[in-house]
Motif scaffolding. Structure first.
Motif: not given
Length: 125
Positions: A2-6, A33-40, A111-117
Motif C-alpha cells: 500500500v502507498q499512502l499520500v497525505e 489499521t490506519m494511524v496518524w502520527f506527528r513530529q515537531a 508497528e507500522y510498515n507503510h508511511w506517507g510522506q
C-alpha cells in the motif's frame, strides 16, 4: 503493498480547523489499521490517533482527545483527521501510517510498515 499520500496541511490560526486526508492505494484497505502520527522539530514522533481495520474503533492521544477526530471511508480508500480548536503546539509534520490488521501496540511507530510522506500543519497564535 500500500502507498499512502497525505494532503490538507497548511497554515491556520489558533482556534481554527483543518482536515487532513490520507489516500491509500492497493487492495484490502478494509483490513488495514490506519494511524496518524506527528513530529515537531527536535521532538520525538508522537502518536495522534488510530482507527481499526474491522470495528473502526478509534483511539486518541490525550493531547488531542476532544479536539481531533479520525474517520475512514473504505469506499474511497481514504482516512481523515479532522482537527478542531487547533493550538500552536499542534504544529508539526503529520504522517499517515498503516499496517495489516491490528497491534495492541498501536501507538508505537515501530508497528507500522507503510508511511506517507507527511504534510505540514502550522498553527499561528
Amino acid at each position: 503493498q500500500v502507498q499512502l499520500v497525505e494532503s490538507g496541511g497548511g497554515l491556520v490560526q489558533a482556534g481554527g480547523s483543518l482536515r487532513l486526508s490520507c489516500a491509500a492505494s492497493g487492495d484490502s484497505f478494509r483490513t488495514y489499521t490506519m494511524v496518524w502520527f506527528r513530529q515537531a522539530p527536535g521532538k520525538e514522533r508522537e502518536f495522534v490517533g488510530a482507527i481499526r481495520e474491522s470495528s473502526s474503533t478509534k483511539y486518541y492521544a490525550n493531547s488531542v482527545k476532544g479536539r481531533f477526530s479520525i474517520s475512514r471511508d473504505n469506499a474511497k480508500n481514504t482516512v481523515y483527521l479532522q482537527m478542531n480548536n487547533l493550538k500552536p503546539e499542534d504544529t508539526a509534520v503529520y504522517y499517515c501510517a498503516a499496517r495489516r490488521y491490528w497491534s495492541v501496540n498501536y501507538a508505537s511507530g515501530r508497528e507500522y510498515n507503510h508511511w506517507g510522506q507527511g504534510t505540514q500543519v502550522t498553527v499561528s497564535s
